[in-house]
Design a protein around this motif. Sequence first.
Motif, PDB file in Angstrom:
ATOM      1  N   GLU A   1       0.847  -1.197   0.000  1.00  0.00           N
ATOM      2  CA  GLU A   1       0.000   0.000   0.000  1.00  0.00           C
ATOM      3  C   GLU A   1       0.885   1.250   0.000  1.00  0.00           C
ATOM      4  O   GLU A   1       2.060   1.199   0.347  1.00  0.00           O
ATOM      5  CB  GLU A   1      -0.885   0.012   1.255  1.00  0.00           C
ATOM      6  CG  GLU A   1      -1.818  -1.179   1.380  1.00  0.00           C
ATOM      7  CD  GLU A   1      -2.979  -1.138   0.420  1.00  0.00           C
ATOM      8  OE1 GLU A   1      -3.312  -0.039  -0.086  1.00  0.00           O
ATOM      9  OE2 GLU A   1      -3.561  -2.211   0.155  1.00  0.00           O
ATOM     10  N   VAL A   2       0.278   2.375  -0.316  1.00  0.00           N
ATOM     11  CA  VAL A   2       0.992   3.644  -0.336  1.00  0.00           C
ATOM     12  C   VAL A   2       1.613   3.929   1.028  1.00  0.00           C
ATOM     13  O   VAL A   2       2.741   4.398   1.127  1.00  0.00           O
ATOM     14  CB  VAL A   2       0.052   4.808  -0.743  1.00  0.00           C
ATOM     15  CG1 VAL A   2       0.724   6.153  -0.574  1.00  0.00           C
ATOM     16  CG2 VAL A   2      -0.432   4.627  -2.163  1.00  0.00           C
ATOM     17  N   ARG A   3       0.895   3.624   2.080  1.00  0.00           N
ATOM     18  CA  ARG A   3       1.367   3.942   3.433  1.00  0.00           C
ATOM     19  C   ARG A   3       2.445   2.984   3.943  1.00  0.00           C
ATOM     20  O   ARG A   3       3.087   3.256   4.948  1.00  0.00           O
ATOM     21  CB  ARG A   3       0.192   3.963   4.404  1.00  0.00           C
ATOM     22  CG  ARG A   3      -0.399   2.588   4.670  1.00  0.00           C
ATOM     23  CD  ARG A   3      -1.602   2.643   5.605  1.00  0.00           C
ATOM     24  NE  ARG A   3      -2.096   1.336   5.905  1.00  0.00           N
ATOM     25  CZ  ARG A   3      -2.866   0.601   5.125  1.00  0.00           C
ATOM     26  NH1 ARG A   3      -3.242   1.073   3.953  1.00  0.00           N
ATOM     27  NH2 ARG A   3      -3.274  -0.589   5.492  1.00  0.00           N
ATOM     28  N   ASP A   4       2.642   1.860   3.278  1.00  0.00           N
ATOM     29  CA  ASP A   4       3.647   0.887   3.712  1.00  0.00           C
ATOM     30  C   ASP A   4       5.045   1.441   3.483  1.00  0.00           C
ATOM     31  O   ASP A   4       5.354   1.949   2.416  1.00  0.00           O
ATOM     32  CB  ASP A   4       3.493  -0.434   2.958  1.00  0.00           C
ATOM     33  CG  ASP A   4       2.205  -1.159   3.312  1.00  0.00           C
ATOM     34  OD1 ASP A   4       1.675  -0.936   4.420  1.00  0.00           O
ATOM     35  OD2 ASP A   4       1.735  -1.964   2.480  1.00  0.00           O
ATOM     36  N   LYS A   5       5.849   1.309   4.466  1.00  0.00           N
ATOM     37  CA  LYS A   5       7.230   1.802   4.385  1.00  0.00           C
ATOM     38  C   LYS A   5       8.172   0.606   4.295  1.00  0.00           C
ATOM     39  O   LYS A   5       8.885   0.276   5.229  1.00  0.00           O
ATOM     40  CB  LYS A   5       7.566   2.652   5.620  1.00  0.00           C
ATOM     41  CG  LYS A   5       6.636   3.827   5.831  1.00  0.00           C
ATOM     42  CD  LYS A   5       6.756   4.823   4.712  1.00  0.00           C
ATOM     43  CE  LYS A   5       5.836   6.002   4.952  1.00  0.00           C
ATOM     44  NZ  LYS A   5       5.241   6.527   3.763  1.00  0.00           N
TER      45      LYS A   5
END
Length: 169
Positions: free
Chosen positions: A41-45
């Motif tokens: 996901e976009v928020r996954d770092k």
Amino acid sequence: MSIGAIICLTGCDEPATEAPPRDVVAALTREQPLHERRWIEVRDKVSLARWLASREARRDVAPDAPEVAVIGGLIAEADHRFTEAPRMIANRAVQVQEMLGERGVAISPRAVIEDMVAVAEGAEQERAGFGETCQHYVTSRLGGASREQAVAALRRQPLPTAREGDGAP
């Protein structure tokens, strides 16, 4: 439970219960292993290269593993040649792997990216759409073409441009 009971439970002078053992907390809050994630996901770092290398190895690999560097280079090359962002390229490569795998065609996300980069090499037009190029690749592979045949066929035609709003997960 009555409101009075709730107030008593939250406000009584009883000593607090002990915190759960650290290993229980760790087990309950542990994130899904990197190699088991289906999507980023976009928020996954997370490192996209490490994620793909871990999926390929079927275990979490070290950040400095040689295959992480190789896949990172492929993602960078695809990012240069296609319109989608690196996260989308990695996710789409996994999606292609799963789509082909469901039909009995085994391929790794690394190989998908390698093939898409090979298709785009030497293309004279502006950057192309990775997703659209993958769609043509999947169609060719499901039609019986080998990796080499699918890449060769796609190199003989202009690369598809990205469509407006092309954004898979």
